[in-house]
Design a protein around this motif. Structure first.
Motif, PDB file in Angstrom:
ATOM      1  N   GLY A  58       0.789  -1.225   0.000  1.00  0.00           N
ATOM      2  CA  GLY A  58       0.000   0.000   0.000  1.00  0.00           C
ATOM      3  C   GLY A  58       0.819   1.272   0.000  1.00  0.00           C
ATOM      4  N   PRO A  59       1.744   1.465   0.953  1.00  0.00           N
ATOM      5  CA  PRO A  59       2.530   2.716   0.967  1.00  0.00           C
ATOM      6  C   PRO A  59       3.341   2.935  -0.309  1.00  0.00           C
ATOM      7  CG  PRO A  59       2.721   1.559   3.063  1.00  0.00           C
ATOM      8  CD  PRO A  59       2.018   0.627   2.138  1.00  0.00           C
ATOM      9  N   ALA A  60       3.928   1.851  -0.838  1.00  0.00           N
ATOM     10  CA  ALA A  60       4.723   1.995  -2.060  1.00  0.00           C
ATOM     11  C   ALA A  60       3.851   2.387  -3.241  1.00  0.00           C
ATOM     12  CB  ALA A  60       5.459   0.679  -2.356  1.00  0.00           C
ATOM     13  N   ARG A  61       2.654   1.782  -3.341  1.00  0.00           N
ATOM     14  CA  ARG A  61       1.752   2.119  -4.451  1.00  0.00           C
ATOM     15  C   ARG A  61       1.230   3.548  -4.311  1.00  0.00           C
ATOM     16  NH1 ARG A  61       2.005  -0.796  -8.913  1.00  0.00           N
ATOM     17  NH2 ARG A  61       0.133   0.366  -9.465  1.00  0.00           N
ATOM     18  N   ILE A  62       0.971   3.965  -3.070  1.00  0.00           N
ATOM     19  CA  ILE A  62       0.513   5.342  -2.856  1.00  0.00           C
ATOM     20  C   ILE A  62       1.602   6.324  -3.257  1.00  0.00           C
ATOM     21  CG2 ILE A  62      -0.116   7.017  -1.076  1.00  0.00           C
ATOM     22  CD1 ILE A  62      -1.542   4.718   0.392  1.00  0.00           C
ATOM     23  N   ALA A  63       2.854   6.017  -2.887  1.00  0.00           N
ATOM     24  CA  ALA A  63       3.969   6.893  -3.263  1.00  0.00           C
ATOM     25  C   ALA A  63       4.116   6.953  -4.779  1.00  0.00           C
ATOM     26  CB  ALA A  63       5.261   6.389  -2.624  1.00  0.00           C
ATOM     27  N   ARG A  64       3.949   5.803  -5.443  1.00  0.00           N
ATOM     28  CA  ARG A  64       4.040   5.756  -6.907  1.00  0.00           C
ATOM     29  C   ARG A  64       2.929   6.593  -7.546  1.00  0.00           C
ATOM     30  NH1 ARG A  64       5.468   1.751 -11.039  1.00  0.00           N
ATOM     31  NH2 ARG A  64       3.905   1.751 -12.691  1.00  0.00           N
ATOM     32  N   PHE A  65       1.718   6.458  -7.002  1.00  0.00           N
ATOM     33  CA  PHE A  65       0.590   7.219  -7.532  1.00  0.00           C
ATOM     34  C   PHE A  65       0.792   8.712  -7.300  1.00  0.00           C
ATOM     35  CE2 PHE A  65      -3.813   8.851  -7.313  1.00  0.00           C
ATOM     36  CZ  PHE A  65      -4.246   8.452  -8.573  1.00  0.00           C
ATOM     37  N   ASP A  66       1.285   9.068  -6.114  1.00  0.00           N
ATOM     38  CA  ASP A  66       1.568  10.476  -5.817  1.00  0.00           C
ATOM     39  C   ASP A  66       2.586  11.051  -6.796  1.00  0.00           C
ATOM     40  OD1 ASP A  66      -0.196  10.548  -3.741  1.00  0.00           O
ATOM     41  OD2 ASP A  66       1.298  10.259  -2.168  1.00  0.00           O
ATOM     42  N   ALA A  67       3.568  10.229  -7.182  1.00  0.00           N
ATOM     43  CA  ALA A  67       4.572  10.698  -8.144  1.00  0.00           C
ATOM     44  C   ALA A  67       3.929  10.990  -9.491  1.00  0.00           C
ATOM     45  CB  ALA A  67       5.680   9.655  -8.296  1.00  0.00           C
ATOM     46  N   HIS A  68       3.021  10.115  -9.918  1.00  0.00           N
ATOM     47  CA  HIS A  68       2.314  10.363 -11.186  1.00  0.00           C
ATOM     48  C   HIS A  68       1.453  11.614 -11.088  1.00  0.00           C
ATOM     49  CE1 HIS A  68       3.697   6.835 -13.189  1.00  0.00           C
ATOM     50  NE2 HIS A  68       3.112   5.985 -12.380  1.00  0.00           N
ATOM     51  N   ILE A  69       0.771  11.793  -9.961  1.00  0.00           N
ATOM     52  CA  ILE A  69      -0.050  12.986  -9.767  1.00  0.00           C
ATOM     53  C   ILE A  69       0.817  14.239  -9.789  1.00  0.00           C
ATOM     54  CG2 ILE A  69      -1.420  14.225  -8.057  1.00  0.00           C
ATOM     55  CD1 ILE A  69      -3.054  12.182  -9.430  1.00  0.00           C
ATOM     56  N   ALA A  70       1.993  14.162  -9.160  1.00  0.00           N
ATOM     57  CA  ALA A  70       2.899  15.309  -9.127  1.00  0.00           C
ATOM     58  C   ALA A  70       3.357  15.672 -10.537  1.00  0.00           C
ATOM     59  CB  ALA A  70       4.104  15.001  -8.237  1.00  0.00           C
ATOM     60  N   THR A  71       3.650  14.657 -11.346  1.00  0.00           N
ATOM     61  CA  THR A  71       4.051  14.919 -12.744  1.00  0.00           C
ATOM     62  C   THR A  71       2.915  15.573 -13.508  1.00  0.00           C
ATOM     63  OG1 THR A  71       5.546  13.021 -12.702  1.00  0.00           O
ATOM     64  CG2 THR A  71       4.894  13.863 -14.859  1.00  0.00           C
ATOM     65  N   PHE A  72       1.704  15.051 -13.322  1.00  0.00           N
ATOM     66  CA  PHE A  72       0.536  15.634 -13.990  1.00  0.00           C
ATOM     67  C   PHE A  72       0.337  17.081 -13.551  1.00  0.00           C
ATOM     68  CE2 PHE A  72      -4.051  16.550 -13.687  1.00  0.00           C
ATOM     69  CZ  PHE A  72      -4.360  16.556 -15.043  1.00  0.00           C
ATOM     70  N   ARG A  73       0.454  17.336 -12.246  1.00  0.00           N
ATOM     71  CA  ARG A  73       0.278  18.694 -11.726  1.00  0.00           C
ATOM     72  C   ARG A  73       1.349  19.627 -12.280  1.00  0.00           C
ATOM     73  NH1 ARG A  73      -0.257  17.312  -6.807  1.00  0.00           N
ATOM     74  NH2 ARG A  73       1.928  17.554  -6.184  1.00  0.00           N
ATOM     75  N   GLN A  74       2.572  19.133 -12.389  1.00  0.00           N
ATOM     76  CA  GLN A  74       3.675  19.946 -12.906  1.00  0.00           C
ATOM     77  C   GLN A  74       3.437  20.334 -14.356  1.00  0.00           C
ATOM     78  OE1 GLN A  74       7.450  18.004 -12.526  1.00  0.00           O
ATOM     79  NE2 GLN A  74       8.565  19.562 -13.675  1.00  0.00           N
ATOM     80  N   GLU A  75       2.969  19.362 -15.160  1.00  0.00           N
ATOM     81  CA  GLU A  75       2.706  19.648 -16.567  1.00  0.00           C
ATOM     82  C   GLU A  75       1.540  20.619 -16.715  1.00  0.00           C
ATOM     83  OE1 GLU A  75       4.675  18.911 -18.781  1.00  0.00           O
ATOM     84  OE2 GLU A  75       5.842  17.234 -18.043  1.00  0.00           O
ATOM     85  N   ALA A  76       0.504  20.434 -15.891  1.00  0.00           N
ATOM     86  CA  ALA A  76      -0.649  21.341 -15.955  1.00  0.00           C
ATOM     87  C   ALA A  76      -0.255  22.751 -15.537  1.00  0.00           C
ATOM     88  CB  ALA A  76      -1.775  20.802 -15.067  1.00  0.00           C
ATOM     89  N   ARG A  77       0.604  22.855 -14.511  1.00  0.00           N
ATOM     90  CA  ARG A  77       1.055  24.168 -14.065  1.00  0.00           C
ATOM     91  C   ARG A  77       1.875  24.859 -15.151  1.00  0.00           C
ATOM     92  NH1 ARG A  77       3.842  22.684  -9.972  1.00  0.00           N
ATOM     93  NH2 ARG A  77       2.167  22.822  -8.419  1.00  0.00           N
ATOM     94  N   ALA A  78       2.698  24.090 -15.865  1.00  0.00           N
ATOM     95  CA  ALA A  78       3.504  24.672 -16.935  1.00  0.00           C
ATOM     96  C   ALA A  78       2.618  25.264 -18.024  1.00  0.00           C
ATOM     97  CB  ALA A  78       4.431  23.603 -17.528  1.00  0.00           C
ATOM     98  N   ALA A  79       1.517  24.573 -18.344  1.00  0.00           N
ATOM     99  CA  ALA A  79       0.595  25.092 -19.356  1.00  0.00           C
ATOM    100  C   ALA A  79      -0.093  26.365 -18.874  1.00  0.00           C
ATOM    101  CB  ALA A  79      -0.439  24.026 -19.705  1.00  0.00           C
ATOM    102  N   ILE A  80      -0.472  26.387 -17.596  1.00  0.00           N
ATOM    103  CA  ILE A  80      -1.142  27.573 -17.045  1.00  0.00           C
ATOM    104  C   ILE A  80      -0.184  28.762 -17.028  1.00  0.00           C
ATOM    105  CG2 ILE A  80      -2.174  28.540 -14.960  1.00  0.00           C
ATOM    106  CD1 ILE A  80      -3.228  25.725 -14.342  1.00  0.00           C
ATOM    107  N   VAL A  81       1.050  28.533 -16.613  1.00  0.00           N
ATOM    108  CA  VAL A  81       2.044  29.609 -16.567  1.00  0.00           C
ATOM    109  C   VAL A  81       2.301  30.161 -17.969  1.00  0.00           C
ATOM    110  CG1 VAL A  81       4.482  30.114 -16.114  1.00  0.00           C
ATOM    111  CG2 VAL A  81       3.138  28.814 -14.448  1.00  0.00           C
ATOM    112  N   HIS A  82       2.420  29.255 -18.944  1.00  0.00           N
ATOM    113  CA  HIS A  82       2.655  29.701 -20.319  1.00  0.00           C
ATOM    114  C   HIS A  82       1.504  30.588 -20.793  1.00  0.00           C
ATOM    115  CE1 HIS A  82       4.127  29.395 -24.490  1.00  0.00           C
ATOM    116  NE2 HIS A  82       2.837  29.374 -24.808  1.00  0.00           N
ATOM    117  N   ALA A  83       0.265  30.154 -20.541  1.00  0.00           N
ATOM    118  CA  ALA A  83      -0.882  30.942 -20.970  1.00  0.00           C
ATOM    119  C   ALA A  83      -0.940  32.279 -20.238  1.00  0.00           C
ATOM    120  CB  ALA A  83      -2.174  30.148 -20.728  1.00  0.00           C
ATOM    121  N   ALA A  84      -0.625  32.280 -18.942  1.00  0.00           N
ATOM    122  CA  ALA A  84      -0.677  33.518 -18.161  1.00  0.00           C
ATOM    123  C   ALA A  84       0.355  34.531 -18.638  1.00  0.00           C
ATOM    124  CB  ALA A  84      -0.457  33.199 -16.684  1.00  0.00           C
ATOM    125  N   ARG A  85       1.487  34.056 -19.139  1.00  0.00           N
ATOM    126  CA  ARG A  85       2.544  34.959 -19.597  1.00  0.00           C
ATOM    127  C   ARG A  85       2.285  35.479 -21.001  1.00  0.00           C
ATOM    128  NH1 ARG A  85       7.985  31.652 -17.649  1.00  0.00           N
ATOM    129  NH2 ARG A  85       7.831  32.168 -15.418  1.00  0.00           N
TER     130      ARG A  85
END
Length: 602
Positions: free
Chosen positions: A237-264
């Motif tokens: 469980g903890p390892a899978r949660i950490a793995r899922f959190d890593a995927h979520i973090a990557t998704f959030r990072q990519e989404a933030r990059a798109a928002i920043v680009h549009a805002a600029r």
């Protein structure tokens, strides 16, 4: 019907998003009605602003409220303008509400068509395609990507179409008041749109990265749900949660990059567009001071340019939506344009009992040149029960997938038939008819989240309860109904989770028997049964249609001695070909490799 409506769009030229838009051709009446209603709404809006200018002009000239002959105030002209403007506003609101409902309706129908077509295409694609692409990718295309395309095409109506009309009609009205009063704002609008369009490519690339990150999230989530037993059993469980959190973090990072680009990048073109409002205010005031236009026309011009600028400023958000949709539409059409590796033939399946004949068959399932089966040849006579054995990775499951054309051989031929009816290459046969007569039961016992009866009737929709019970008896599962609280009406849960492995296998075997197939392939499909139950099931199947014109032919993949002893003949695979063939006793006497595989002493 839904599947047919999208096929004309699939052959359309142009970008993937335009190909989705072309689906609107299948609903021309609603499309035309929506366009006409939105045209009326926007013409009425500009007309309303022009009428406000007329009312202001009359007020300035003193014609709005006058004195009557008795010396009192006459408000009839003022009430006239109130009634006209109020009535026009109400009518415009009603028509706009109807147009909005229509645009949502056709957007939802488009979404339904896309999802139905994706599902149908997924069912048509061969196993190798699914091996290369995970479940997460397919789920993302049917949900996130389809939703983004739907949103973009709904916004097409509310933004692109309406904004385009506003720009054209408002520009024409400003030019009618004074040419330069309209030309400069139109030029600024075009410049702002050009600057916004220049950002489209970068936004599309950013959204593709977001889509890939979302695929990983969906795939990990699917594996986490489906593999919950393994995760709990090994304390992962903890390892899978950490793995899922890593995927979520990557998704959030990519989404933030798109928002920043549009805002600029988006504020600059919006500022350029907003300068049109400044121009009309300044230049219009100068025209009023010179007497070129009156105060009413100036007020109307300000209202018109204000509406136009506000509409155009929202195009930044629209650009983001369209960029997302372009990326999503491309991902959708990557699936829809994928050519199925297996295409149905048209020949009829040979009449009568079916045997199998492979001649020089080679298969590289991942199309990477690594052949699992090499120059494989053997024959199974109609009505014969043959056990297929071999070490792990020898290609037994790949071989079974060849018979109903879940996979195609890279070389050689796979034929079914008999000496009397003739042997036909499976690639020439009608695929639906072939799979009705050749049924493969895999080791994974998959049951749908429905009742027991519904799962059994998948292969025999018209079967009554008596026939279902008979099939369960043949699969040595007759006592199962006594253990289930609601009998055939018992819901078995997701993937049959409420049942044991042996119960699921017997239900799947009963479902296969209901298909009335002439060639039944069991790919380790009785591995969870005890030896006595397995012997009973195989004996029942052996007796099925015994002595009839169409006896059941069986190919059983197994490594269990009890199963092998129930077969007429044994085929042993090794190094991609048949290394030994004969009865169990013959192979024990003549094949050291067979004895080693089965753990037998010479």
């Amino acid at each position: 019907m839904l599947l047919e409506t999208i096929r004309p769009a699939a052959s359309s030229a142009g970008s993937p998003l335009m190909r989705c838009l072309a689906i609107y051709r299948q609903m021309p009446k609603r499309f035309a009605l929506t366009a006409m209603m939105l045209l009326a709404v926007n013409l009425a809006l500009v007309a309303q602003q022009g009428l406000v200018g007329r009312a202001v002009r009359e007020a300035r000239l003193g014609d709005l409220v006058t004195r009557d002959v008795a010396g009192g105030l006459d408000y009839r002209r003022a009430w006239f303008w109130v009634a006209v403007l109020l009535g026009l506003s109400l009518a415009r609101a009603v028509v706009q509400y109807g147009a909005g409902l229509l645009s949502l309706s056709i957007g939802q129908e488009l979404l339904t068509i896309l999802r139905a077509r994706i599902l149908a295409q997924i069912q048509q694609l061969d196993l190798t395609y699914h091996w290369r692409h995970g479940v997460g990718e397919m789920v993302t295309r049917m949900t996130r990507d389809a939703d983004k395309v739907r949103d973009a095409l709904i916004n097409f109506w509310r933004q692109m179409f309406e904004t385009g009309l506003i720009v054209l009609v408002s520009g024409a009205m400003l030019i009618w008041y004074s040419p330069w009063l309209g030309i400069v704002p139109l030029a600024l609008v075009l410049a702002g749109i050009a600057l916004l369009s220049a950002q489209a490519g970068a936004l599309v690339r950013l959204d593709r990265r977001i889509g890939a990150a979302y695929d990983a999230v969906t795939q990990d989530l699917s594996e986490g749900v489906n593999g919950v037993r393994v995760i709990k059993a090994f304390g992962l469980g903890p390892a899978r949660i950490a793995r899922f959190d890593a995927h979520i973090a990557t998704f959030r990072q990519e989404a933030r990059a798109a928002i920043v680009h549009a805002a600029r990048r988006v504020p600059l073109p919006q500022t350029v567009i907003a300068l049109g409002h400044v121009w009309v205010l300044g230049y219009g005031a100068w025209l009023v001071s010179r007497g070129t236009i009156d105060l009413g026309a100036f007020v109307a011009a300000l209202l018109v340019i204000n509406t136009m600028v506000l509409r155009i400023e929202t195009i930044g958000l629209l650009l983001q939506i369209i960029a997302d949709a372009r990326s999503s539409a491309r991902r959708i059409w990557e699936v829809l344009d994928a050519e199925p590796g297996i295409v149905s033939g048209h020949a009829a399946v040979p009449f009568g009992p079916l045997g199998v004949r492979l001649e020089g068959v080679s298969v590289a399932p991942l199309e990477d040149g690594a052949a699992v089966l090499r120059d494989l040849s053997f024959t199974i006579r109609p009505g014969e029960i043959v056990a297929l054995v071999g070490p792990t990775g020898s290609g037994k499951s790949i071989l079974t997938a060849l018979l109903p054309r879940l996979l195609d051989a890279g070389a050689g031929t796979v034929r079914i038939g008999s000496d009397e009816a003739g042997w036909r290459d499976v690639r020439d046969l009608d695929l639906a008819a072939l799979r009705r007569r050749v049924h493969v039961l895999p080791q994974e016992s998959f049951l749908f989240s429905d009742t027991l009866a519904a799962n059994l009737r998948l292969t025999a929709p018209d079967a009554d309860d008596a026939r279902l019970y008979e099939a369960l008896l043949q699969a040595a599962a007759g006592e199962l109904l006594d253990r289930l609280p609601d009998g055939l009406a018992t819901r078995v849960g997701d993937r049959g989770i409420t049942l044991s492995g042996g119960q699921r296998q017997r239900i799947c075997l009963a479902r296969a028997l209901l298909s009335d197939a002439d060639l039944l392939v069991l790919d380790d499909a009785t591995s969870a049964l005890d030896a006595a139950t397995e012997r009973l099931a195989i004996a029942n199947i052996r007796g099925l249609r015994a002595g009839a014109a169409r006896p059941v032919t069986m190919l059983i993949v197994s490594s269990r001695l009890s199963t092998i002893l129930a077969a007429d003949r044994v085929l042993m695979l090794a190094d991609g070909h048949v290394a030994a063939s004969g009865t169990h006793d013959e192979l024990v006497a003549t094949s050291p490799a067979y004895r080693a595989l089965m753990g037998l002493q010479p």
